[in-house]
Design a protein around this motif. Structure first.
Motif, PDB file in Angstrom:
ATOM      1  N   ARG A  87       0.851  -1.193   0.000  1.00 10.12           N
ATOM      2  CA  ARG A  87       0.000   0.000   0.000  1.00 10.12           C
ATOM      3  C   ARG A  87       0.883   1.237   0.000  1.00 10.12           C
ATOM      4  O   ARG A  87       1.890   1.316   0.709  1.00 10.12           O
ATOM      5  CB  ARG A  87      -0.963  -0.002   1.187  1.00 10.12           C
ATOM      6  N   GLY A  88       0.520   2.192  -0.841  1.00 12.92           N
ATOM      7  CA  GLY A  88       1.154   3.503  -0.795  1.00 12.92           C
ATOM      8  C   GLY A  88       0.348   4.387   0.136  1.00 12.92           C
ATOM      9  O   GLY A  88      -0.599   3.929   0.786  1.00 12.92           O
ATOM     10  N   LEU A  94      -7.090   5.663   1.645  1.00  8.64           N
ATOM     11  CA  LEU A  94      -8.385   5.191   1.139  1.00  8.64           C
ATOM     12  C   LEU A  94      -9.008   4.177   2.088  1.00  8.64           C
ATOM     13  O   LEU A  94     -10.222   4.126   2.253  1.00  8.64           O
ATOM     14  CB  LEU A  94      -8.218   4.523  -0.235  1.00  8.64           C
ATOM     15  N   ALA A  95      -8.142   3.373   2.701  1.00  8.20           N
ATOM     16  CA  ALA A  95      -8.640   2.320   3.592  1.00  8.20           C
ATOM     17  C   ALA A  95      -9.142   2.897   4.903  1.00  8.20           C
ATOM     18  O   ALA A  95      -9.995   2.311   5.557  1.00  8.20           O
ATOM     19  CB  ALA A  95      -7.532   1.295   3.852  1.00  8.20           C
ATOM     20  N   GLY A  96      -8.622   4.058   5.291  1.00 13.66           N
ATOM     21  CA  GLY A  96      -9.000   4.658   6.572  1.00 13.66           C
ATOM     22  C   GLY A  96      -9.879   5.883   6.397  1.00 13.66           C
ATOM     23  O   GLY A  96     -10.295   6.225   5.294  1.00 13.66           O
ATOM     24  N   GLU A  97     -10.134   6.542   7.523  1.00 10.13           N
ATOM     25  CA  GLU A  97     -11.001   7.734   7.505  1.00 10.13           C
ATOM     26  C   GLU A  97     -10.313   8.880   8.237  1.00 10.13           C
ATOM     27  O   GLU A  97     -10.943   9.659   8.923  1.00 10.13           O
ATOM     28  CB  GLU A  97     -12.337   7.420   8.203  1.00 10.13           C
ATOM     29  N   GLU A 128     -14.454   8.851  -1.483  1.00 11.33           N
ATOM     30  CA  GLU A 128     -15.914   8.768  -1.660  1.00 11.33           C
ATOM     31  C   GLU A 128     -16.242   7.587  -2.598  1.00 11.33           C
ATOM     32  O   GLU A 128     -17.153   6.814  -2.351  1.00 11.33           O
ATOM     33  CB  GLU A 128     -16.426  10.099  -2.229  1.00 11.33           C
ATOM     34  N   THR A 129     -15.465   7.445  -3.667  1.00 14.65           N
ATOM     35  CA  THR A 129     -15.647   6.297  -4.565  1.00 14.65           C
ATOM     36  C   THR A 129     -15.378   4.986  -3.821  1.00 14.65           C
ATOM     37  O   THR A 129     -16.140   4.023  -3.919  1.00 14.65           O
ATOM     38  CB  THR A 129     -14.691   6.409  -5.772  1.00 14.65           C
ATOM     39  N   ASP A 135     -15.269  -4.111   0.211  1.00 14.45           N
ATOM     40  CA  ASP A 135     -14.411  -5.301   0.136  1.00 14.45           C
ATOM     41  C   ASP A 135     -12.992  -4.896  -0.305  1.00 14.45           C
ATOM     42  O   ASP A 135     -11.991  -5.291   0.306  1.00 14.45           O
ATOM     43  CB  ASP A 135     -14.994  -6.333  -0.840  1.00 14.45           C
ATOM     44  N   LEU A 136     -12.920  -4.064  -1.339  1.00 19.61           N
ATOM     45  CA  LEU A 136     -11.604  -3.648  -1.840  1.00 19.61           C
ATOM     46  C   LEU A 136     -10.895  -2.768  -0.806  1.00 19.61           C
ATOM     47  O   LEU A 136      -9.686  -2.869  -0.593  1.00 19.61           O
ATOM     48  CB  LEU A 136     -11.756  -2.872  -3.155  1.00 19.61           C
ATOM     49  N   ARG A 137     -11.664  -1.924  -0.175  1.00 23.77           N
ATOM     50  CA  ARG A 137     -11.099  -1.012   0.822  1.00 23.77           C
ATOM     51  C   ARG A 137     -10.399  -1.792   1.944  1.00 23.77           C
ATOM     52  O   ARG A 137      -9.300  -1.447   2.377  1.00 23.77           O
ATOM     53  CB  ARG A 137     -12.250  -0.209   1.409  1.00 23.77           C
ATOM     54  N   ALA A 138     -11.061  -2.862   2.391  1.00 23.71           N
ATOM     55  CA  ALA A 138     -10.477  -3.675   3.461  1.00 23.71           C
ATOM     56  C   ALA A 138      -9.193  -4.352   2.975  1.00 23.71           C
ATOM     57  O   ALA A 138      -8.195  -4.432   3.703  1.00 23.71           O
ATOM     58  CB  ALA A 138     -11.485  -4.730   3.918  1.00 23.71           C
ATOM     59  N   ARG A 139      -9.205  -4.812   1.734  1.00 25.54           N
ATOM     60  CA  ARG A 139      -8.005  -5.493   1.201  1.00 25.54           C
ATOM     61  C   ARG A 139      -6.849  -4.514   1.057  1.00 25.54           C
ATOM     62  O   ARG A 139      -5.689  -4.873   1.276  1.00 25.54           O
ATOM     63  CB  ARG A 139      -8.334  -6.165  -0.134  1.00 25.54           C
TER      64      ARG A 139
END
Ligand SMILES: [Fe+2]
Length: 313
Positions: A87-88, A94-97, A128-129, A135-139
């Motif tokens: 992950r960059g 993107l995975a977090g908030e 937002e996308t 599922d992808l966000r978690a990966r």
């Protein structure tokens, strides 16, 4: 507290000795693909490059950036996540908030405030996308920050930023010119022969004399955007036991070669896609369209800082 986009969050950090470990991956031929930036045409090209020589691919982060359209976002991530990937800062944010981190770029002082602010806006739109793809966000959040590879007897540290941080700038062409001694220390402290990195937008290949022998830092700039003035191709780093006829420049290190290979994607198609997703006046158009159309003000000669062979022209 640093402002969003300038900070380097604490959880981005690791220490150079973490690379003194058995290799996570072994390959005869390896492409390190940093900064794909959501360009599906560049992705097609690197998949093809790897397929032709049965090479391994590692995507070392920021494979997302301009893919703010839901279909594009899903397509890029589903394909990349079938391969080895890090992950960059983009994937991490993107995975977090964490709104306080902005784009997580850790931008240094030579990058202007307006550009940093636009990067934060790009990240917000992309997040937002991403919210529509849990599922992808978690990966993405589960990806590692670094890998160690062994290729042709070389130990290769694969990172997004530098030897200490996911979003570090110590392996940028600017820092390598101003503070080469710092990079030499980081190489010596990590026990690798090569660091393959990206994140800082411009490519560089620079060698160093360390107590263990010649070591190298190779930054591919961007696989999904042009890296040199008046060009239309991205770059990937190739490490293998035999040279590639396509390499733009490279160096032999022991029994292996480390090269910069052009990623010649469908330029017209990419411009059309970019303009559709990021129309004139949008944050990405203001920051990146000129570079995507005709490259940055940077030349191959500025990137090559070794006794390397170069086919630059
Ligand atoms: Fe980055």
């Amino acid at each position: 507290m640093a402002e969003p986009g300038r900070s380097c969050p604490r959880h981005y950090r690791y220490s150079p000795p973490v690379f003194a470990r058995p290799a996570d991956i072994k390959a005869q031929s390896l492409y390190v693909v940093g900064g794909l930036y959501g360009n599906p045409f560049a992705l097609e090209t690197v998949l093809d490059l790897a397929r032709r020589e049965d090479a391994m691919l590692v995507f070392n982060g920021d494979f997302n950036w301009f893919d703010a359209d839901p279909a594009g976002f899903r397509a890029i991530n589903e394909t990349v996540l079938q391969r080895a990937a890090l992950r960059g800062n983009v994937e991490t944010e993107l995975a977090g908030e964490d709104a306080g981190a902005g784009c997580g770029c850790g931008y240094p002082e030579w990058v202007g405030d307006a550009e940093v602010e636009r990067s934060n806006r790009i990240l917000e739109r992309l997040r937002e996308t991403a919210r529509g793809h849990t599922d992808l966000r978690a990966r993405l959040g589960d990806l590692p920050m670094h890998l160690v590879a062994e290729v042709g007897g070389l130990r290769v540290g694969i990172v997004h930023g530098d030897a200490e941080s996911l979003a570090g700038w110590q392996f940028s062409q600017e820092a390598l010119r101003e503070h080469p001694e710092r990079a030499r220390e980081l190489l010596a402290g990590s026990g690798v022969d090569v660091f393959a990195c990206t994140h800082t937008c411009l490519p560089v290949m620079q060698d160093f004399a360390t107590p263990r022998g010649t070591a190298l830092i190779v930054n591919n700039g961007a696989a999904g955007m042009p890296n040199f003035r008046d060009t239309h191709f991205g770059l990937a780093t190739r490490i293998a036991s035999t040279p590639s006829a396509q390499a733009l420049y490279g160096v032999r290190l022991g029994a292996a070669v480390v090269e910069a290979v052009p990623v010649r994607y469908d330029y017209e198609a990419w411009m059309a896609r970019f303009d559709r997703v990021w129309p004139a006046g949008s944050a990405a158009a203001l920051s990146y369209r000129k570079r995507i159309a005709s490259g940055p003000g940077y030349a191959v000669e500025q990137a090559v800082r070794t006794g390397a062979f170069s086919r630059a022209a």
